[in-house]
Design a protein around this motif. Structure first.
Motif, PDB file in Angstrom:
ATOM      1  N   MET A   1      54.820  -6.407  52.690  1.00  0.00           N
ATOM      2  CA  MET A   1      54.173  -7.025  52.996  1.00  0.00           C
ATOM      3  C   MET A   1      54.117  -4.897  53.827  1.00  0.00           C
ATOM      4  O   MET A   1      54.462  -5.036  54.781  1.00  0.00           O
ATOM      5  N   ALA A   2      52.780  -4.413  53.920  1.00  0.00           N
ATOM      6  CA  ALA A   2      52.492  -3.323  54.142  1.00  0.00           C
ATOM      7  C   ALA A   2      52.083  -2.931  55.761  1.00  0.00           C
ATOM      8  O   ALA A   2      51.536  -3.902  56.184  1.00  0.00           O
ATOM      9  N   ASN A   3      53.059  -2.627  56.815  1.00  0.00           N
ATOM     10  CA  ASN A   3      52.305  -2.333  58.105  1.00  0.00           C
ATOM     11  C   ASN A   3      50.882  -1.620  58.143  1.00  0.00           C
ATOM     12  O   ASN A   3      50.775  -0.842  57.262  1.00  0.00           O
ATOM     13  N   PRO A   4      50.215  -2.107  58.850  1.00  0.00           N
ATOM     14  CA  PRO A   4      48.935  -1.552  58.991  1.00  0.00           C
ATOM     15  C   PRO A   4      48.702  -0.225  59.319  1.00  0.00           C
ATOM     16  O   PRO A   4      48.246   0.121  58.967  1.00  0.00           O
ATOM     17  N   CYS A   5      49.661   0.076  60.483  1.00  0.00           N
ATOM     18  CA  CYS A   5      49.704   1.724  60.424  1.00  0.00           C
ATOM     19  C   CYS A   5      50.294   2.402  59.518  1.00  0.00           C
ATOM     20  O   CYS A   5      49.562   3.357  59.697  1.00  0.00           O
ATOM     21  N   GLU A   6      50.860   2.228  58.564  1.00  0.00           N
ATOM     22  CA  GLU A   6      51.274   2.619  57.648  1.00  0.00           C
ATOM     23  C   GLU A   6      49.972   2.853  56.934  1.00  0.00           C
ATOM     24  O   GLU A   6      50.354   3.371  55.932  1.00  0.00           O
ATOM     25  N   VAL A   7      49.511   1.843  56.032  1.00  0.00           N
ATOM     26  CA  VAL A   7      48.312   1.963  55.617  1.00  0.00           C
ATOM     27  C   VAL A   7      47.685   2.679  55.872  1.00  0.00           C
ATOM     28  O   VAL A   7      46.867   3.837  55.272  1.00  0.00           O
ATOM     29  N   GLU A   8      47.154   3.225  57.358  1.00  0.00           N
ATOM     30  CA  GLU A   8      46.095   3.955  57.470  1.00  0.00           C
ATOM     31  C   GLU A   8      46.452   5.368  58.258  1.00  0.00           C
ATOM     32  O   GLU A   8      45.680   5.853  57.695  1.00  0.00           O
ATOM     33  N   VAL A   9      48.073   5.456  58.192  1.00  0.00           N
ATOM     34  CA  VAL A   9      48.688   7.104  58.224  1.00  0.00           C
ATOM     35  C   VAL A   9      48.739   6.862  56.575  1.00  0.00           C
ATOM     36  O   VAL A   9      47.846   8.410  56.114  1.00  0.00           O
ATOM     37  N   LEU A  10      48.683   6.379  55.552  1.00  0.00           N
ATOM     38  CA  LEU A  10      48.793   6.368  54.204  1.00  0.00           C
ATOM     39  C   LEU A  10      46.780   6.848  53.922  1.00  0.00           C
ATOM     40  O   LEU A  10      46.827   8.027  53.291  1.00  0.00           O
ATOM     41  N   ASN A  11      45.998   6.330  54.316  1.00  0.00           N
ATOM     42  CA  ASN A  11      44.628   6.750  54.091  1.00  0.00           C
ATOM     43  C   ASN A  11      44.496   7.831  54.692  1.00  0.00           C
ATOM     44  O   ASN A  11      43.819   9.090  54.243  1.00  0.00           O
ATOM     45  N   GLY A  16      40.564  14.502  53.776  1.00  0.00           N
ATOM     46  CA  GLY A  16      40.367  15.433  53.640  1.00  0.00           C
ATOM     47  C   GLY A  16      41.011  16.790  53.434  1.00  0.00           C
ATOM     48  O   GLY A  16      41.128  16.865  52.233  1.00  0.00           O
ATOM     49  N   ILE A  17      40.959  17.485  53.926  1.00  0.00           N
ATOM     50  CA  ILE A  17      41.361  19.060  52.905  1.00  0.00           C
ATOM     51  C   ILE A  17      43.044  18.675  53.211  1.00  0.00           C
ATOM     52  O   ILE A  17      43.644  19.459  53.947  1.00  0.00           O
ATOM     53  N   GLY A  18      43.598  19.168  51.494  1.00  0.00           N
ATOM     54  CA  GLY A  18      44.982  19.459  51.898  1.00  0.00           C
ATOM     55  C   GLY A  18      46.081  17.917  52.275  1.00  0.00           C
ATOM     56  O   GLY A  18      44.955  17.075  51.672  1.00  0.00           O
ATOM     57  N   VAL A  19      46.828  18.161  51.686  1.00  0.00           N
ATOM     58  CA  VAL A  19      47.585  16.531  51.978  1.00  0.00           C
ATOM     59  C   VAL A  19      48.686  16.677  53.157  1.00  0.00           C
ATOM     60  O   VAL A  19      49.516  17.455  52.755  1.00  0.00           O
ATOM     61  N   ASP A  20      48.665  15.509  53.937  1.00  0.00           N
ATOM     62  CA  ASP A  20      49.839  15.243  54.840  1.00  0.00           C
ATOM     63  C   ASP A  20      50.819  15.173  54.333  1.00  0.00           C
ATOM     64  O   ASP A  20      51.546  13.385  54.111  1.00  0.00           O
ATOM     65  N   CYS A  43      43.992   0.665  50.132  1.00  0.00           N
ATOM     66  CA  CYS A  43      44.356   2.305  50.034  1.00  0.00           C
ATOM     67  C   CYS A  43      42.950   1.718  48.866  1.00  0.00           C
ATOM     68  O   CYS A  43      43.024   2.818  47.818  1.00  0.00           O
ATOM     69  N   SER A  44      42.113   0.972  49.232  1.00  0.00           N
ATOM     70  CA  SER A  44      40.967   0.593  48.257  1.00  0.00           C
ATOM     71  C   SER A  44      39.829   2.239  47.857  1.00  0.00           C
ATOM     72  O   SER A  44      39.038   2.216  46.859  1.00  0.00           O
ATOM     73  N   LYS A  45      40.362   3.212  48.730  1.00  0.00           N
ATOM     74  CA  LYS A  45      39.013   4.223  47.973  1.00  0.00           C
ATOM     75  C   LYS A  45      39.728   5.172  46.342  1.00  0.00           C
ATOM     76  O   LYS A  45      39.255   5.376  46.374  1.00  0.00           O
ATOM     77  N   PHE A  46      41.539   5.063  46.916  1.00  0.00           N
ATOM     78  CA  PHE A  46      42.321   5.255  45.810  1.00  0.00           C
ATOM     79  C   PHE A  46      42.535   4.621  44.811  1.00  0.00           C
ATOM     80  O   PHE A  46      42.674   4.439  43.656  1.00  0.00           O
ATOM     81  N   PHE A  47      42.544   2.995  44.950  1.00  0.00           N
ATOM     82  CA  PHE A  47      43.407   2.120  43.972  1.00  0.00           C
ATOM     83  C   PHE A  47      41.904   1.039  44.179  1.00  0.00           C
ATOM     84  O   PHE A  47      41.801   0.991  45.194  1.00  0.00           O
ATOM     85  N   LEU A  48      41.774   0.774  42.488  1.00  0.00           N
ATOM     86  CA  LEU A  48      40.852  -0.546  42.595  1.00  0.00           C
ATOM     87  C   LEU A  48      41.064  -1.302  41.890  1.00  0.00           C
ATOM     88  O   LEU A  48      42.265  -1.454  41.125  1.00  0.00           O
ATOM     89  N   GLU A  49      40.821  -2.664  41.620  1.00  0.00           N
ATOM     90  CA  GLU A  49      41.094  -4.093  40.431  1.00  0.00           C
ATOM     91  C   GLU A  49      39.646  -3.978  39.426  1.00  0.00           C
ATOM     92  O   GLU A  49      38.615  -3.970  39.772  1.00  0.00           O
TER      93      GLU A  49
END
Length: 338
Positions: A1-11, A16-20, A43-49
């Protein structure tokens, strides 16, 4: 299970402009398949069912993400290329993309020195075995053929409308060819009387009303002659004289003729043009072309003083821009302040 903090960091890394890139590498290299699955759900903005509960990426979001990755690559490549080759390739690309991108031609023709523009024309010869003037003429004429009035021989009103378009496109071609062909005087001398006279001529052309047909300023030969032959110091005096006799700036009076407005901004008030490029690109709803314009500006305007712009937009860049692309922008702007 992904850490919620990791999901936030990934999102955050993908927004924004550019990628971290550093955040992405840190998370992705330490994640197994099950963990990545829960990240996709987060990351529902980028992946969906879909309706069959099949996991897939969001096409439009991923397309946008690819473009964000490309921004850093573009700024690196544009910065490393010889300026003449870089400008020649930018000119060719703008021509291929068509009229909506002809502002790039105006930007290059009007913000470069005479020798820089001549160098870009020489590079164009070497790279493409043609002159930029040849390609400009053929591309603009191609746009003109798409709206040829013979298509409307039985529709008189539309026929007149298309004749107007063709007349405008001819002036459009004349302006662009003259701009890229210009080799302007770069000394400080200005003829004040001539500048006053030309300010009046521009005012008359912009305000001109010929019967029922209000001609566009671009349709006046004298307007094109003034903008494509006079030195930049001379045109700045014309700009100031125009403001005195009109009570408005010439660019304010040219809101409906965007190409002429951008021509005058790049020649007379380039800081205004550059500021608008930054402002448009750093909005939350910025379009891809706006972001590319910022990349182009940062990579190509090494001889331009961007101090005021750097101070105005530094906070917004830190907030909106991500990763290595942000580092490049801040690095270039910091260098301008030295």
């Amino acid at each position: 299970m992904a850490n919620p903090c990791e999901v936030e960091v990934l999102n955050n890394a993908l927004s924004g402009i550019g990628v971290d890139e550093k955040s992405l590498v840190s998370i992705l290299t330490k994640s197994q398949n099950e963990r990545k699955k829960s990240m996709r759900k987060g990351c529902s903005k980028f992946f969906l069912e879909d309706e069959r509960q099949f996991e897939r990426w969001n096409d439009s979001a991923i397309k946008s993400l690819k473009a964000e990755f490309k921004l850093f690559k573009d700024v690196v490549v544009l910065s490393l290329m010889h300026p003449w080759e870089r400008d020649a390739r930018l000119l060719k690309k703008a021509l291929k993309k068509g009229p909506p991108h002809y502002n790039v031609i105006v930007e290059i023709a009007c913000t470069r020195s005479s020798d820089q523009l001549l160098g870009a024309r020489k590079a164009y010869h070497s790279l493409f075995d043609r002159s930029i003037e040849e390609d400009l003429t053929s591309h603009v004429k191609g746009s003109e053929r798409k709206v040829h009035p013979s298509f409307f021989t039985h529709l008189y009103i539309l026929n007149l409308f298309c004749c107007g378009i063709i007349r405008f496109m001819c002036c459009f071609e004349q302006l662009l060819v003259a701009l890229v062909s210009a080799y302007r005087y770069e000394g400080p001398k200005v003829k004040e009387d001539a500048a006053k006279s030309e300010a009046k001529a521009l005012l008359n052309a912009i305000k001109n009303n010929n019967g029922d047909h209000k001609k566009k300023a671009m349709e006046e030969d004298e307007v094109i002659w003034i903008l494509t032959t006079r030195s930049k110091p001379h045109l700045k005096v014309v700009y100031e004289q125009y403001k005195k006799i009109s009570a408005k700036t010439i660019t304010e009076d040219l809101e409906v003729e965007l190409l002429l407005k951008e021509t005058l901004e790049c020649l007379c008030t380039p800081q205004t043009y550059f500021t608008r490029v930054f402002d448009t690109a750093l909005r939350e709803d910025a379009k891809e072309d706006a972001k590319k314009a910022l990349t182009r500006l940062v990579a190509t305007q090494e001889d331009v003083d961007l101090k005021g712009i750097a101070a105005k937009f530094e906070d917004k860049i830190k907030e909106r821009v991500k990763g290595a692309y942000k580092d490049v922008l801040l690095g270039v702007l910091a260098d301008e302040r030295k």
